[in-house]
Design a protein around this motif. Structure first.
Motif, PDB file in Angstrom:
ATOM      1  N   HIS A  80      27.116  17.062   5.101  1.00 52.00           N
ATOM      2  CA  HIS A  80      25.724  17.077   5.537  1.00 52.00           C
ATOM      3  C   HIS A  80      25.561  17.587   6.965  1.00 52.00           C
ATOM      4  CE1 HIS A  80      24.628  14.807   1.994  1.00 52.00           C
ATOM      5  NE2 HIS A  80      25.536  13.898   2.292  1.00 52.00           N
ATOM      6  N   GLY A  81      24.503  18.377   7.163  1.00 57.33           N
ATOM      7  CA  GLY A  81      24.088  18.739   8.503  1.00 57.33           C
ATOM      8  C   GLY A  81      23.215  17.629   9.056  1.00 57.33           C
ATOM      9  N   VAL A  82      22.973  17.651  10.337  1.00 61.67           N
ATOM     10  CA  VAL A  82      22.141  16.618  10.963  1.00 61.67           C
ATOM     11  C   VAL A  82      20.670  16.993  10.773  1.00 61.67           C
ATOM     12  CG1 VAL A  82      21.594  15.419  13.110  1.00 61.67           C
ATOM     13  CG2 VAL A  82      23.934  16.166  12.668  1.00 61.67           C
ATOM     14  N   PRO A  83      19.892  16.150  10.075  1.00 60.12           N
ATOM     15  CA  PRO A  83      18.471  16.448   9.911  1.00 60.12           C
ATOM     16  C   PRO A  83      17.737  16.410  11.248  1.00 60.12           C
ATOM     17  CG  PRO A  83      19.000  14.305   8.938  1.00 60.12           C
ATOM     18  CD  PRO A  83      20.284  14.902   9.428  1.00 60.12           C
ATOM     19  N   GLU A  84      16.670  17.153  11.339  1.00 58.19           N
ATOM     20  CA  GLU A  84      15.950  17.308  12.607  1.00 58.19           C
ATOM     21  C   GLU A  84      15.457  15.982  13.172  1.00 58.19           C
ATOM     22  OE1 GLU A  84      14.953  19.097  15.935  1.00 58.19           O
ATOM     23  OE2 GLU A  84      16.013  20.080  14.303  1.00 58.19           O
ATOM     24  N   ASP A  85      14.962  15.076  12.329  1.00 59.27           N
ATOM     25  CA  ASP A  85      14.455  13.803  12.850  1.00 59.27           C
ATOM     26  C   ASP A  85      15.584  12.948  13.436  1.00 59.27           C
ATOM     27  OD1 ASP A  85      15.424  13.457  10.238  1.00 59.27           O
ATOM     28  OD2 ASP A  85      13.706  12.282   9.544  1.00 59.27           O
ATOM     29  N   LEU A  86      16.744  12.968  12.823  1.00 54.37           N
ATOM     30  CA  LEU A  86      17.893  12.257  13.381  1.00 54.37           C
ATOM     31  C   LEU A  86      18.369  12.943  14.656  1.00 54.37           C
ATOM     32  CD1 LEU A  86      20.104  10.119  13.380  1.00 54.37           C
ATOM     33  CD2 LEU A  86      21.383  11.565  11.767  1.00 54.37           C
ATOM     34  N   ARG A  87      18.375  14.251  14.659  1.00 53.39           N
ATOM     35  CA  ARG A  87      18.781  15.022  15.844  1.00 53.39           C
ATOM     36  C   ARG A  87      17.913  14.641  17.049  1.00 53.39           C
ATOM     37  NH1 ARG A  87      21.533  19.423  15.966  1.00 53.39           N
ATOM     38  NH2 ARG A  87      21.150  19.901  13.785  1.00 53.39           N
ATOM     39  N   ARG A  88      16.597  14.571  16.835  1.00 54.93           N
ATOM     40  CA  ARG A  88      15.682  14.198  17.923  1.00 54.93           C
ATOM     41  C   ARG A  88      15.979  12.788  18.429  1.00 54.93           C
ATOM     42  NH1 ARG A  88      11.865  16.807  14.569  1.00 54.93           N
ATOM     43  NH2 ARG A  88      11.201  14.786  13.792  1.00 54.93           N
ATOM     44  N   ALA A  89      16.233  11.872  17.504  1.00 53.08           N
ATOM     45  CA  ALA A  89      16.529  10.486  17.896  1.00 53.08           C
ATOM     46  C   ALA A  89      17.826  10.409  18.700  1.00 53.08           C
ATOM     47  CB  ALA A  89      16.611   9.597  16.652  1.00 53.08           C
ATOM     48  N   LEU A  90      18.837  11.155  18.276  1.00 54.04           N
ATOM     49  CA  LEU A  90      20.110  11.146  18.996  1.00 54.04           C
ATOM     50  C   LEU A  90      19.976  11.772  20.377  1.00 54.04           C
ATOM     51  CD1 LEU A  90      22.504  12.085  16.072  1.00 54.04           C
ATOM     52  CD2 LEU A  90      22.361   9.869  17.236  1.00 54.04           C
ATOM     53  N   ILE A  91      19.208  12.837  20.475  1.00 54.25           N
ATOM     54  CA  ILE A  91      19.003  13.498  21.767  1.00 54.25           C
ATOM     55  C   ILE A  91      18.253  12.577  22.726  1.00 54.25           C
ATOM     56  CG2 ILE A  91      17.740  15.378  22.904  1.00 54.25           C
ATOM     57  CD1 ILE A  91      18.564  17.135  20.493  1.00 54.25           C
ATOM     58  N   SER A  92      17.336  11.772  22.187  1.00 54.83           N
ATOM     59  CA  SER A  92      16.536  10.902  23.053  1.00 54.83           C
ATOM     60  C   SER A  92      17.283   9.637  23.476  1.00 54.83           C
ATOM     61  CB  SER A  92      15.223  10.535  22.375  1.00 54.83           C
ATOM     62  OG  SER A  92      15.449   9.673  21.283  1.00 54.83           O
ATOM     63  N   SER A  93      18.447   9.383  22.889  1.00 62.89           N
ATOM     64  CA  SER A  93      19.233   8.202  23.251  1.00 62.89           C
ATOM     65  C   SER A  93      20.649   8.631  23.630  1.00 62.89           C
ATOM     66  CB  SER A  93      19.289   7.224  22.072  1.00 62.89           C
ATOM     67  OG  SER A  93      20.187   6.174  22.357  1.00 62.89           O
ATOM     68  N   PRO A  94      20.900   8.816  24.924  1.00 61.76           N
ATOM     69  CA  PRO A  94      22.236   9.254  25.344  1.00 61.76           C
ATOM     70  C   PRO A  94      23.367   8.350  24.847  1.00 61.76           C
ATOM     71  CG  PRO A  94      20.693   9.443  27.157  1.00 61.76           C
ATOM     72  CD  PRO A  94      19.974   8.715  26.052  1.00 61.76           C
TER      73      PRO A  94
END
Length: 84
Positions: free
Chosen positions: A13-27
């Motif tokens: 699986h690739g990282v879905p955009e909504d998960l990507r945004r959440a990960l980027i917003s939480s270092p």
């Protein structure tokens, strides 16, 4: 801004955009994400994508970030990704 390729993916699986945004917003969650294995990332992604309702999916994304920060490496109480 962080490029999409800078976030590690799962095995299948690739990282879905909504998960990507959440990960980027939480270092802290992002650091933990990068520290787990591709197979473990695959499990988190598949668990999120298996949600039938948007509300459940959003809750799982929040839970993923929180549990990664707590040190959990895989989703709890889930049979696992059937795609591997």
């Amino acid at each position: 801004m962080i490029a999409k390729k800078d976030i590690a993916t799962g095995v299948v699986h690739g990282v879905p955009e909504d998960l990507r945004r959440a990960l980027i917003s939480s270092p802290a969650a992002r650091t933990a994400w990068e520290d787990i294995t591709p197979l473990a990332r695959n499990e988190w992604i598949c668990w999120i994508e298996s949600a039938k309702k948007l509300e459940t999916r959003n809750h799982r994304i929040q839970r993923t970030c929180a549990e990664l920060v707590e040190g959990k490496r895989r989703p709890c109480c889930w049979a696992g990704c059937k795609h591997r």
